[in-house]
Design a protein around this motif. Structure first.
Motif, PDB file in Angstrom:
ATOM      1  N   ILE A  99      -7.952  -0.470  -3.977  1.00 18.69           N
ATOM      2  CA  ILE A  99      -7.064  -0.848  -2.910  1.00 18.69           C
ATOM      3  C   ILE A  99      -8.384  -0.784  -1.362  1.00 18.69           C
ATOM      4  CG2 ILE A  99      -5.501  -0.720  -0.620  1.00 18.69           C
ATOM      5  CD1 ILE A  99      -3.300   0.657  -2.489  1.00 18.69           C
ATOM      6  N   ILE A 130       0.810  -1.352   0.191  1.00 14.43           N
ATOM      7  CA  ILE A 130      -0.059   0.094   0.002  1.00 14.43           C
ATOM      8  C   ILE A 130       1.037   1.005  -0.058  1.00 14.43           C
ATOM      9  CG2 ILE A 130      -1.533   1.402   1.319  1.00 14.43           C
ATOM     10  CD1 ILE A 130      -2.881  -1.699   1.807  1.00 14.43           C
ATOM     11  N   ILE A 147      -8.365   4.239  -3.119  1.00 17.00           N
ATOM     12  CA  ILE A 147      -8.633   3.585  -1.975  1.00 17.00           C
ATOM     13  C   ILE A 147      -9.660   3.569  -0.915  1.00 17.00           C
ATOM     14  CG2 ILE A 147      -7.574   3.344   0.390  1.00 17.00           C
ATOM     15  CD1 ILE A 147      -5.044   5.060  -0.767  1.00 17.00           C
TER      16      ILE A 147
END
Length: 325
Positions: A111, A17, A89
């Motif tokens: 993500i 990440i 994200i």
């Protein structure tokens, strides 16, 4: 200290990440619909962390601004074109139908960062930590892991992440609170933000909301199995001039009733009934999952579309309370 295989796996996901954020110049952050302090705290705290660490990056927060939590932050205007070549994200959202703004899947990479039990695996990178008290706690962990790479928190990121941790731990009272939770909270309070004002924003309520809470305390009923059911009809909400959104502040009003195992709020809206379920020990998220929802074993939400369906949900909760004596 030697890391376990599980700890090594977590570090690997965090590192992925970190590298994804470092290599992308445009980042759009989402969270779930009907946000709570942890949803806003983790989303906006991550945005503040990235902007402080990388001022040149474009970072946006997608989703609807909720008036009751607008003291924490306001969302950004995000156009369709912004998603082109963007890293997306999603914070604090277990399953895709609950993501606020369906454009989350139109970026170039996705993500997921979440602390709920995994019911829907999605994203190119997925970091799920059910041992964390909150997704905000996970963002602090990410920040500390990236510190050696030049990342850093600031006052605004600390304020937002602290709000998320406080909200999802019930001011550090819930069983999800761990030693790590206190350690990370301790890191955050080193920064300069007004904790008193933050608590006031999270927990102060208007007179009309408190009057409705008085009504609830006078009229709630506790079943033989230890289930407390509170039904807030449209007529009742209109009588007290309380919006559905403002009922968020009422969820804990019966939390200290002796002999209660679980409680459920059914809140009527125009086309649906919003359901909030809490427990002192019995596992209730499987029931929530049966009714268009989900969440934690002791704190979940759901949606039903008639009072009849709501009664089925209540019956299922009664059964769970009876079985998990």
């Amino acid at each position: 200290m030697v890391k376990t295989d599980i700890e090594k796996g977590i570090v690997m996901e965090i590192t992925k990440i970190i590298k994804a954020i470092e290599t992308n110049e445009k980042i759009i952050i989402h969270r779930h619909v009907r946000p709570d302090p942890d949803a806003i705290g983790s989303q906006m705290g991550l945005k503040a962390l990235i902007k402080h660490s990388f001022p040149e990056k474009e970072v946006y927060a997608a989703g609807e601004t909720v008036s009751s939590l607008s003291f924490l932050a306001h969302m950004d205007e995000v156009s369709d074109a912004m998603y082109q070549e963007s890293l997306v994200i999603v914070c604090d959202t277990a399953n895709q139908p609950r993501i606020d703004d369906e454009r989350y899947h139109t970026g170039k990479q996705l993500i997921k960062i979440d602390h709920h039990p995994k019911t829907d695996s999605y994203g190119d990178i997925e970091w799920v930590s059910t041992d964390s008290s909150s997704t905000s706690e996970m963002i602090v962990e990410l920040a500390l892991e990236a510190k050696s790479r030049g990342w850093g928190l600031n006052n605004e990121a600390a304020r937002l992440l602290y709000a998320g941790i406080v909200g999802d731990t019930g001011r550090f009272k819930f069983p999800s609170t761990t030693v790590k939770t206190f350690q990370y909270a301790g890191e955050l309070v080193r920064y300069d933000f007004d904790r008193t004002a933050l608590y006031d924003g999270l927990y102060q309520a208007e007179e009309k909301v408190l009057r409705l809470s008085g009504y609830i305390l006078q009229h709630f009923q506790l079943s033989e199995n230890g289930l407390c059911v509170i039904k807030l009809t449209t007529e009742l909400l209109e009588k007290y001039d309380v919006s559905v959104e403002e009922t968020n502040q009422l969820v804990q009003v019966v939390a200290d009733v002796k002999g209660m195992k679980a409680w459920v709020f059914l809140i009527e809206e125009e086309s649906q009934i919003r359901v909030r379920i809490r427990s002192k020990g019995v596992v209730i998220n499987q029931v929530a999952g049966k009714y268009n929802g989900g969440g934690h074993p002791l704190a979940s939400g759901a949606t039903v579309y008639s009072w009849e369906e709501g009664n089925y949900l209540v019956a299922d909760l009664e059964k769970v309370c009876e079985e998990q004596a």
